[in-house]
Design a protein around this motif. Structure first.
Motif, PDB file in Angstrom:
ATOM      1  N   ALA A  84       9.114  -0.280   4.199  1.00 40.56           N
ATOM      2  CA  ALA A  84      10.099  -1.359   4.205  1.00 40.56           C
ATOM      3  C   ALA A  84       9.918  -2.320   3.033  1.00 40.56           C
ATOM      4  CB  ALA A  84      10.009  -2.131   5.519  1.00 40.56           C
ATOM      5  N   LEU A  85       8.809  -2.194   2.302  1.00 37.53           N
ATOM      6  CA  LEU A  85       8.587  -3.080   1.161  1.00 37.53           C
ATOM      7  C   LEU A  85       9.516  -2.725   0.005  1.00 37.53           C
ATOM      8  CD1 LEU A  85       4.676  -3.068   1.118  1.00 37.53           C
ATOM      9  CD2 LEU A  85       6.161  -4.918   1.865  1.00 37.53           C
ATOM     10  N   SER A  86       9.726  -3.676  -0.903  1.00 41.06           N
ATOM     11  CA  SER A  86      10.542  -3.377  -2.085  1.00 41.06           C
ATOM     12  C   SER A  86       9.756  -2.468  -3.027  1.00 41.06           C
ATOM     13  CB  SER A  86      10.904  -4.669  -2.798  1.00 41.06           C
ATOM     14  OG  SER A  86       9.781  -5.146  -3.514  1.00 41.06           O
ATOM     15  N   GLY A  87      10.453  -1.904  -4.004  1.00 40.96           N
ATOM     16  CA  GLY A  87       9.804  -0.970  -4.928  1.00 40.96           C
ATOM     17  C   GLY A  87       8.604  -1.585  -5.625  1.00 40.96           C
ATOM     18  N   GLY A  88       8.770  -2.823  -6.104  1.00 41.41           N
ATOM     19  CA  GLY A  88       7.674  -3.482  -6.801  1.00 41.41           C
ATOM     20  C   GLY A  88       6.494  -3.728  -5.877  1.00 41.41           C
ATOM     21  N   GLN A  89       6.820  -4.132  -4.656  1.00 45.71           N
ATOM     22  CA  GLN A  89       5.746  -4.372  -3.677  1.00 45.71           C
ATOM     23  C   GLN A  89       5.042  -3.072  -3.321  1.00 45.71           C
ATOM     24  OE1 GLN A  89       8.204  -6.281  -0.767  1.00 45.71           O
ATOM     25  NE2 GLN A  89       7.403  -8.321  -1.250  1.00 45.71           N
ATOM     26  N   GLN A  90       5.834  -2.004  -3.187  1.00 41.14           N
ATOM     27  CA  GLN A  90       5.221  -0.712  -2.869  1.00 41.14           C
ATOM     28  C   GLN A  90       4.251  -0.294  -3.961  1.00 41.14           C
ATOM     29  OE1 GLN A  90       7.800   2.498  -1.826  1.00 41.14           O
ATOM     30  NE2 GLN A  90       8.930   1.321  -0.304  1.00 41.14           N
ATOM     31  N   GLN A  91       4.653  -0.514  -5.221  1.00 37.97           N
ATOM     32  CA  GLN A  91       3.778  -0.099  -6.314  1.00 37.97           C
ATOM     33  C   GLN A  91       2.476  -0.909  -6.298  1.00 37.97           C
ATOM     34  OE1 GLN A  91       2.788   2.291  -7.819  1.00 37.97           O
ATOM     35  NE2 GLN A  91       4.293   2.699  -9.405  1.00 37.97           N
ATOM     36  N   ARG A  92       2.608  -2.210  -6.012  1.00 39.05           N
ATOM     37  CA  ARG A  92       1.374  -3.003  -5.949  1.00 39.05           C
ATOM     38  C   ARG A  92       0.538  -2.623  -4.736  1.00 39.05           C
ATOM     39  NH1 ARG A  92       3.426  -8.711  -6.092  1.00 39.05           N
ATOM     40  NH2 ARG A  92       5.481  -7.754  -6.004  1.00 39.05           N
ATOM     41  N   LEU A  93       1.231  -2.176  -3.667  1.00 42.26           N
ATOM     42  CA  LEU A  93       0.480  -1.692  -2.503  1.00 42.26           C
ATOM     43  C   LEU A  93      -0.319  -0.440  -2.870  1.00 42.26           C
ATOM     44  CD1 LEU A  93      -0.118  -1.935   0.541  1.00 42.26           C
ATOM     45  CD2 LEU A  93       1.839  -0.462   0.955  1.00 42.26           C
ATOM     46  N   CYS A  94       0.307   0.438  -3.663  1.00 41.54           N
ATOM     47  CA  CYS A  94      -0.408   1.638  -4.101  1.00 41.54           C
ATOM     48  C   CYS A  94      -1.623   1.258  -4.955  1.00 41.54           C
ATOM     49  CB  CYS A  94       0.512   2.553  -4.897  1.00 41.54           C
ATOM     50  SG  CYS A  94       1.778   3.309  -3.896  1.00 41.54           S
ATOM     51  N   LEU A  95      -1.433   0.259  -5.789  1.00 35.89           N
ATOM     52  CA  LEU A  95      -2.555  -0.233  -6.594  1.00 35.89           C
ATOM     53  C   LEU A  95      -3.652  -0.775  -5.677  1.00 35.89           C
ATOM     54  CD1 LEU A  95      -3.700  -0.905  -9.378  1.00 35.89           C
ATOM     55  CD2 LEU A  95      -2.373  -3.017  -9.373  1.00 35.89           C
ATOM     56  N   ALA A  99       3.650   7.206 -10.962  1.00 41.13           N
ATOM     57  CA  ALA A  99       4.857   6.592 -11.526  1.00 41.13           C
ATOM     58  C   ALA A  99       5.773   6.077 -10.423  1.00 41.13           C
ATOM     59  CB  ALA A  99       5.596   7.606 -12.395  1.00 41.13           C
ATOM     60  N   ARG A 100       6.040   6.947  -9.458  1.00 38.88           N
ATOM     61  CA  ARG A 100       6.850   6.484  -8.339  1.00 38.88           C
ATOM     62  C   ARG A 100       5.904   6.033  -7.247  1.00 38.88           C
ATOM     63  NH1 ARG A 100      10.450   9.391  -5.319  1.00 38.88           N
ATOM     64  NH2 ARG A 100       8.986  11.107  -5.483  1.00 38.88           N
ATOM     65  N   PRO A 101       6.117   4.855  -6.698  1.00 32.93           N
ATOM     66  CA  PRO A 101       5.196   4.432  -5.637  1.00 32.93           C
ATOM     67  C   PRO A 101       5.294   5.381  -4.450  1.00 32.93           C
ATOM     68  CG  PRO A 101       7.077   2.947  -5.789  1.00 32.93           C
ATOM     69  CD  PRO A 101       7.155   3.858  -6.971  1.00 32.93           C
ATOM     70  N   VAL A 102       4.182   5.939  -4.040  1.00 31.20           N
ATOM     71  CA  VAL A 102       4.176   6.806  -2.864  1.00 31.20           C
ATOM     72  C   VAL A 102       3.362   6.111  -1.788  1.00 31.20           C
ATOM     73  CG1 VAL A 102       3.658   9.064  -1.951  1.00 31.20           C
ATOM     74  CG2 VAL A 102       4.245   8.817  -4.346  1.00 31.20           C
ATOM     75  N   VAL A 103       4.056   5.388  -0.918  1.00 35.68           N
ATOM     76  CA  VAL A 103       3.322   4.807   0.195  1.00 35.68           C
ATOM     77  C   VAL A 103       3.214   5.869   1.272  1.00 35.68           C
ATOM     78  CG1 VAL A 103       4.031   2.454  -0.289  1.00 35.68           C
ATOM     79  CG2 VAL A 103       5.402   3.851   1.237  1.00 35.68           C
ATOM     80  N   LEU A 104       2.105   5.863   1.979  1.00 36.10           N
ATOM     81  CA  LEU A 104       1.950   6.817   3.069  1.00 36.10           C
ATOM     82  C   LEU A 104       2.784   6.327   4.246  1.00 36.10           C
ATOM     83  CD1 LEU A 104      -1.868   7.205   2.607  1.00 36.10           C
ATOM     84  CD2 LEU A 104      -0.125   8.845   1.965  1.00 36.10           C
ATOM     85  N   PRO A 105       3.325   7.228   5.040  1.00 39.30           N
ATOM     86  CA  PRO A 105       4.198   6.808   6.144  1.00 39.30           C
ATOM     87  C   PRO A 105       3.419   6.123   7.265  1.00 39.30           C
ATOM     88  CG  PRO A 105       3.910   9.176   6.152  1.00 39.30           C
ATOM     89  CD  PRO A 105       3.207   8.673   4.951  1.00 39.30           C
ATOM     90  N   MET A 106       2.905   4.957   6.973  1.00 39.14           N
ATOM     91  CA  MET A 106       2.115   4.206   7.955  1.00 39.14           C
ATOM     92  C   MET A 106       2.424   2.725   7.741  1.00 39.14           C
ATOM     93  SD  MET A 106      -1.520   5.817   6.970  1.00 39.14           S
ATOM     94  CE  MET A 106      -1.907   7.528   7.150  1.00 39.14           C
ATOM     95  N   SER A 107       1.716   1.871   8.441  1.00 43.44           N
ATOM     96  CA  SER A 107       1.913   0.440   8.234  1.00 43.44           C
ATOM     97  C   SER A 107       1.229   0.020   6.924  1.00 43.44           C
ATOM     98  CB  SER A 107       1.335  -0.346   9.405  1.00 43.44           C
ATOM     99  OG  SER A 107      -0.068  -0.336   9.329  1.00 43.44           O
ATOM    100  N   ILE A 108       1.544  -1.209   6.488  1.00 43.54           N
ATOM    101  CA  ILE A 108       0.943  -1.723   5.251  1.00 43.54           C
ATOM    102  C   ILE A 108      -0.576  -1.697   5.370  1.00 43.54           C
ATOM    103  CG2 ILE A 108       0.709  -3.780   3.815  1.00 43.54           C
ATOM    104  CD1 ILE A 108       3.564  -4.535   4.708  1.00 43.54           C
ATOM    105  N   TYR A 109      -1.056  -2.211   6.493  1.00 46.66           N
ATOM    106  CA  TYR A 109      -2.498  -2.310   6.703  1.00 46.66           C
ATOM    107  C   TYR A 109      -3.158  -0.931   6.692  1.00 46.66           C
ATOM    108  CZ  TYR A 109      -6.906  -3.502   8.957  1.00 46.66           C
ATOM    109  OH  TYR A 109      -8.227  -3.640   9.246  1.00 46.66           O
TER     110      TYR A 109
END
Lengths: 413, 251
Positions: B147-158, B92-102
């Motif tokens: 640093a990504l926005s919430g929506g971007q973070q969620q799509r990154l998780c996807l 539900a909440r985007p959880v990006v790992l503390p690393m770069s996007i790549y």
């Protein structure tokens, strides 16, 4: 028909609420101020003893050592060596020569020896820092009146020489090198034992151990152990490391026969004992740090197919590390100031040679301070004050390095 | 074709709450199945059963079977790591790992031991394109993901789940914290993805369920009340309770 009560509005009580707020504010501020005052008083007390006037008399009048009209402080190295040879017993002279050949000693060192062995200044009275500042004329008058032969010097007991000289029984030439090295060696083994064990146990308890009565008992015991008096750990260390594991802690197991540590009262025993002492502190703090890592991060890691170990290693630990290191800093601070368990484990009070291996006899700074403060002579209290300053600096620099380490490991994003 | 067959699944948490009661459900391949209903209905619990993330929470008892391609997921012998690789999940909440996007994208592959840079890069690019994020981040793959926005973070998780080439994607209210525009992007991405993947979605509103679902399942207090074709269920529900909920009479 039921009557409906009409709400008349209510008192806001703003005045009394604000007053209460101010009272609590003042109370909290006051407790902080009391703490600061206590700290300042402690520091002033230590500094007061660590500097001040010292009146000392030579046991042998330096004027009597004048040769051909040259006072002893201007004589050449050869003249000084000759003086030593003629004054000291041949046994004492040869012993000095055996320690370091006179040929290899500088003139300064030889002169130092002459002062220590022949002139032998003896302290007749010391004054603290504050009287030395405010009543110097009075002190001068007292000295000329009561000790006509004495010299009066303003002395800082804390000097570079004080830190680098070994312990001796003469206050004017005593130093804390032995104790500082002893403390450092001890702390080294404390960290080597307690850090990996503590962090390992914390990881196990937080990540792997299942919730059952056995693990709950372990957890409760760890929490309680953190509050056990340190002397109890000393007794434990004596029984385990000094007695039961003597072959290991004295180095006999490794074929090292060290006459000065024929039993297990070594740096190694002391370090391991202090390691046991701080182990619960490290475990509890590491557990807190691990628990503070957000659950979502764990889920995310598992979600992409990480194993438990991969999750622990690449997410839990890096994120918990600053917290773990904070706990370790606390533990080290505790260990370095600990005296009682080391007395039980068998720290030496008077040794003049430096610890050179894990199997050396040792003394530590707190022990040294304890020993000096318990002497009746005023000058030893000044020495103790100077050692306290050294201990504080040592503590601060150890903490500072740990903080630097922590900041380095803190994640930037 | 049925991808997942759930047979008589019941689950109870250690605090005594019964979260799922005798669930029977067939989940179709290459479609979006929406699990919806009021809070506490057991939707998330069911979702977490599918990739065994419930192993991490306090489950008292679990019974029944979940057959994924004919194999029981709940079998203690199941290799959880392999399962999670096959069943990706977005929270539900985007959880990006503390690393770069790549690194976020390649992390799962690296965990599995993949070291070839070309493979890693291709996986990152492909999954970012699938998640409709490529155009926004292609020039700054090395920036911290936080640093990504919430929506971007969620799509990154996807995208991170997609990089592992799963067969099934579980989404637990993936748009609950997003603005309408980001939500639209995620939903559009899902419509594209269902051609290749089996998607199980817990939507954060009935409207979203109605918009996206090919099949919909209505959960109420641990019970599967109604399950069927999405369009059918929202326009012409068979059960009274479903109708009440869908038309907004409660919930």
């Amino acid at each position: 028909m039921k009557e409906i009560a009409i709400v008349q509005g209510f008192e806001n009580n703003l005045d009394s609420r604000n007053r209460k707020g101010i009272i609590w504010h003042v109370l909290f501020q006051a407790s902080t101020i009391v703490g600061i005052i206590a700290l300042i008083a402690l520091m002033l007390n230590v500094i007061d003893s660590a500097f001040g006037y010292v009146a000392y008399e030579a046991r042998m009048d330096p004027d009597s050592l004048t040769v051909d009209g040259i006072p002893v402080e201007d004589q050449s190295k050869d003249q000084l060596v000759a003086l030593l040879q003629s004054t000291l017993s041949s046994g004492a002279y040869n012993k000095l020569d055996n320690e370091t050949l006179f040929v290899d000693r500088s003139r300064e060192e030889v002169f130092q020896l002459v002062v220590e062995r022949i002139i032998r200044p003896k302290i007749v009275q010391v004054w603290k820092f504050w009287p030395s500042l405010t009543r110097s004329d009075e002190i001068r008058a007292t000295v000329t009146r009561e000790y006509p032969k004495a010299e009066l010097d303003f002395v800082s007991w804390l000097t570079y020489d004080f830190v680098t000289r070994p312990q001796t029984s003469e206050p004017l030439t005593a130093g804390v090198r032995t104790a500082v090295l002893g403390s450092l060696w001890t702390i080294l083994f404390t960290i080597l034992l307690a850090f990996p064990l503590g962090v390992g146990a914390a990881i196990y308890l937080e990540e792997y151990a299942s919730e059952n009565w056995f693990n709950r008992i372990i957890q409760t015991n760890i929490n309680n152990l953190a509050g056990v008096p340190s002397i109890v750990y000393g007794i434990l260390g004596l029984a385990i490391f000094v007695r039961a594991l003597e072959r290991f802690t004295s180095g006999k197991m490794f074929g090292i026969v060290n006459l000065t540590s024929e039993n297990g009262r070594t740096v190694l025993s002391a370090g391991l004992t202090l390691g046991l002492l701080v182990l619960p502190i490290i475990i509890i703090n590491a557990q807190e740090a691990i628990r503070a890592v957000p659950r979502s991060l764990r889920n995310a890691s598992f979600g992409v197919g990480a194993t438990k170990w991969q999750t622990v290693w690449s997410h839990m630990l890096p994120n918990a590390l600053p917290g773990i290191l904070t706990g370790t800093i606390l533990a080290i601070s505790r260990a370095i100031g600990e005296t009682a368990p080391l007395v039980v484990v068998g720290a030496s009070t008077a040794i003049s040679f430096d610890p050179s291996s894990p199997f050396s006899k040792f003394t530590t700074l707190p022990i040294q301070i304890y020993q000096w403060t318990s002497r009746p002579q005023e000058e030893f209290r000044s020495l103790a004050a100077a050692s306290i300053l050294v201990l504080l600096v040592l503590l601060l620099s150890l903490n500072a390095s740990a903080v630097l380490l922590r900041n380095r490991f803190s994640r930037r994003f | 074709m049925n991808k997942i067959v759930i047979e008589n699944l019941s689950l109870q948490y250690t605090d005594g709450t019964e979260s799922l009661r005798g669930i029977n459900m067939d989940i179709r391949e290459h479609a979006i199945t929406a699990l919806f209903g009021p809070a506490g209905g057991g939707k998330s619990t069911l979702l977490r059963c599918l990739n065994r993330l419930n192993d991490l929470t306090d489950v008292e008892e679990i019974s029944g079977r979940i057959l994924l391609d004919g194999e029981n997921v709940l079998d203690p012998q199941t290799d959880i790591i392999a399962l999670r690789r096959k069943v990706g999940m977005v929270f539900a909440r985007p959880v990006v790992l503390p690393m770069s996007i790549y690194q976020n994208l390649t992390y799962g592959l690296e965990l599995a031991g993949e070291k070839r840079r070309s493979v890693l890069y291709e996986a990152a690019e492909r999954s970012l394109k699938l998640a409709a994020l490529w155009d926004e981040v292609k020039d700054r793959l090395d920036d911290p993901a936080i640093a990504l926005s919430g929506g971007q973070q969620q799509r990154l998780c996807l995208a991170r789940s997609l990089a592992l080439q799963p067969e099934i994607i579980l989404l637990d209210e993936p748009t609950s914290g997003l603005d309408p525009i980001s939500t639209g992007k995620v939903e559009a991405a899902l419509q594209e993805l269902k051609k290749d993947y089996t998607i199980i979605l817990v939507p954060h509103s009935v409207q979203q369920a109605a918009r996206t679902a090919d099949y919909a399942a209505f959960f109420l207090q641990g019970e599967l009340v109604e399950y069927g074709d999405g369009a059918e269920l929202f326009t012409n529900p068979k059960e009274k309770r479903t109708e009440d909920y869908v038309t907004g009479r409660f919930g």
